[in-house]
Design an enzyme around this catalytic site. Structure first.
Site, PDB file in Angstrom:
ATOM      1  N   HIS A  47       0.742  -1.104  -0.191  1.00 35.91           N
ATOM      2  CA  HIS A  47      -0.093  -0.163  -0.026  1.00 35.91           C
ATOM      3  C   HIS A  47       0.907   1.126  -0.120  1.00 35.91           C
ATOM      4  O   HIS A  47       1.912   1.059   0.256  1.00 35.91           O
ATOM      5  CB  HIS A  47      -1.061  -0.031   1.090  1.00 35.91           C
TER       6      HIS A  47
ATOM      7  N   HIS B 269       1.474   3.762   1.846  1.00 34.95           N
ATOM      8  CA  HIS B 269       2.124   4.704   3.165  1.00 34.95           C
ATOM      9  C   HIS B 269       3.579   4.578   3.162  1.00 34.95           C
ATOM     10  O   HIS B 269       4.319   3.595   2.527  1.00 34.95           O
ATOM     11  CB  HIS B 269       1.476   3.986   4.426  1.00 34.95           C
TER      12      HIS B 269
ATOM     13  N   HIS C  92      -7.362  -1.910   5.805  1.00 35.90           N
ATOM     14  CA  HIS C  92      -6.660  -0.809   6.402  1.00 35.90           C
ATOM     15  C   HIS C  92      -7.225   0.733   6.073  1.00 35.90           C
ATOM     16  O   HIS C  92      -8.435   0.645   5.405  1.00 35.90           O
ATOM     17  CB  HIS C  92      -5.167  -0.838   5.796  1.00 35.90           C
TER      18      HIS C  92
ATOM     19  N   ASP D 179      -0.227  -3.965   6.832  1.00 33.53           N
ATOM     20  CA  ASP D 179      -0.871  -3.301   7.722  1.00 33.53           C
ATOM     21  C   ASP D 179      -2.475  -3.697   7.458  1.00 33.53           C
ATOM     22  O   ASP D 179      -2.987  -3.361   6.369  1.00 33.53           O
ATOM     23  CB  ASP D 179      -0.994  -1.944   7.509  1.00 33.53           C
TER      24      ASP D 179
ATOM     25  N   ASP E 273       5.935   4.329   4.806  1.00 29.90           N
ATOM     26  CA  ASP E 273       6.955   3.426   5.642  1.00 29.90           C
ATOM     27  C   ASP E 273       6.990   1.949   4.779  1.00 29.90           C
ATOM     28  O   ASP E 273       7.696   1.099   5.110  1.00 29.90           O
ATOM     29  CB  ASP E 273       6.529   3.015   6.886  1.00 29.90           C
ATOM     30  N   HIS E 274       6.233   1.923   3.588  1.00 27.16           N
ATOM     31  CA  HIS E 274       6.413   0.816   2.773  1.00 27.16           C
ATOM     32  C   HIS E 274       6.948   1.039   1.438  1.00 27.16           C
ATOM     33  O   HIS E 274       6.825   0.126   0.730  1.00 27.16           O
ATOM     34  CB  HIS E 274       4.872   0.228   2.678  1.00 27.16           C
TER      35      HIS E 274
ATOM     36  N   HIS F  85       5.918  -5.233  12.090  1.00 29.08           N
ATOM     37  CA  HIS F  85       5.542  -3.896  12.078  1.00 29.08           C
ATOM     38  C   HIS F  85       5.292  -3.402  13.365  1.00 29.08           C
ATOM     39  O   HIS F  85       4.032  -3.010  13.780  1.00 29.08           O
ATOM     40  CB  HIS F  85       4.017  -4.029  11.429  1.00 29.08           C
TER      41      HIS F  85
END
Length: 304
Positions: A63, A65, A143, A213, A67-68, A271
């Site tokens: 996805h 976000h 999510h 997530d 941090d990914h 995570h």
């Protein structure tokens, strides 16, 4: 047995800490590397784990976000500096092309290789990659933004020939492929030798499921049923269950419940929220429900 092993490059959540990097991992399937998510610092950890950049051709982004996926442009730039020429394919939910392509055009305008971005529907569970060694299927997750996990299914290998039996019956080379595919052998005298007498079964095919997530959702269970290893986010402890629900994440106990319902062989938690200086509390809570649980950690290499 050929390689089917997981390298953890990052298993923290949105805020990087001195304990954990943002999300990223690499699955090695018969010496082909598949990256799953690419947070900041991924390429540095890739080097620390002594992985080979030349064997990485496919990246799966769960996805959008940061941090990914914030590590993508740095990794692409490094691959160009190393002289890569082969295509790199990135699989993602819609939107990555809009965000990443301008960065590539600006920072890597002389790229010697193509970066192809393939989109998938995170609401569907469908095969998005397939080759002779492995297939990759999406896992719809719950999510705050469109998000999907991935399950990697190793292709079943053919049975092994028994050399002494092949020699005893003087079986021609041209017949061996048929026998490995389940055909019996007929001698010149008309005797039927069952293929089961000429082969031994191959090792069972392995599978790895990655649930990025996600809030607690039993809808993933049929998709990941029986996986050899499940990586499931466990951002929070039970004491922060309300925060987990509010942010679209899971507790360690909820991750363990999913593992139990899906009859997976082993659970890996990851995570982790930066609020926990010691992730042992998460491990303890998960093991109360699913004893075969371990913690992810940078540098960990888990062989399936």
């Amino acid at each position: 047995m050929e390689k089917f092993e997981l390298d953890i490059l990052g298993c923290g959540s949105a805020t990087p800490t001195t304990l954990h990097n943002p999300s990223s991992q690499v699955l090695n399937v018969r010496d082909k590397l598949f990256m799953i998510d690419c947070g900041e610092g991924t390429q540095l950890q890739f080097r620390r784990n002594k992985l080979r950049f030349g064997r990485l051709n496919h990246i799966f982004i769960s996805h959008l976000h940061g941090d990914h996926c914030f590590g993508l442009i740095g990794l692409i730039s490094t691959l160009a500096l190393l002289g890569r020429t082969g295509d790199l394919t990135i699989y993602s939910v819609a939107g990555l092309e809009t965000v990443l392509r301008p960065e590539i055009d600006f920072f890597c305008k002389d790229n010697p290789f193509k970066v192809k971005i393939e989109t998938f529907d995170p609401k569907k569970s469908e095969v998005i990659y397939d080759d002779r060694s492995v297939s990759v299927k999406t896992i719809p997750l719950k999510h705050r933004v469109p998000c999907a996990g991935f399950i990697f299914h190793e292709k079943q290998k053919e049975p092994h020939l028994i050399a002494d039996m092949i020699k005893f019956y003087n079986i021609p080379l041209k017949e061996l492929a048929k026998i490995k595919q389940g055909a019996d052998f007929v001698t010149d005298e008309g005797k039927v030798v069952p293929y089961t007498h000429l082969t031994t079964p191959a090792e069972p095919a392995r599978s790895y499921a990655y649930c990025s997530d996600t809030a607690y959702s039993e809808k993933v269970v049929p998709v990941i049923e029986g996986a050899d290893l499940l990586y499931h986010e466990a951002t929070f402890a039970d004491s922060d269950a309300a925060r987990a629900k509010e942010t679209g994440h899971s507790t360690a106990r909820q991750a363990a419940q999913i593992a139990k319902l899906a009859n997976v062989k082993k659970l890996m938690l990851g995570h982790f929220s930066a609020r926990y200086p010691d992730n042992q509390v998460l491990l303890d809570e998960a093991r109360e429900i699913f004893p075969e649980t371990i913690l992810a950690n940078e540098g960990l290499r888990e062989k399936l």
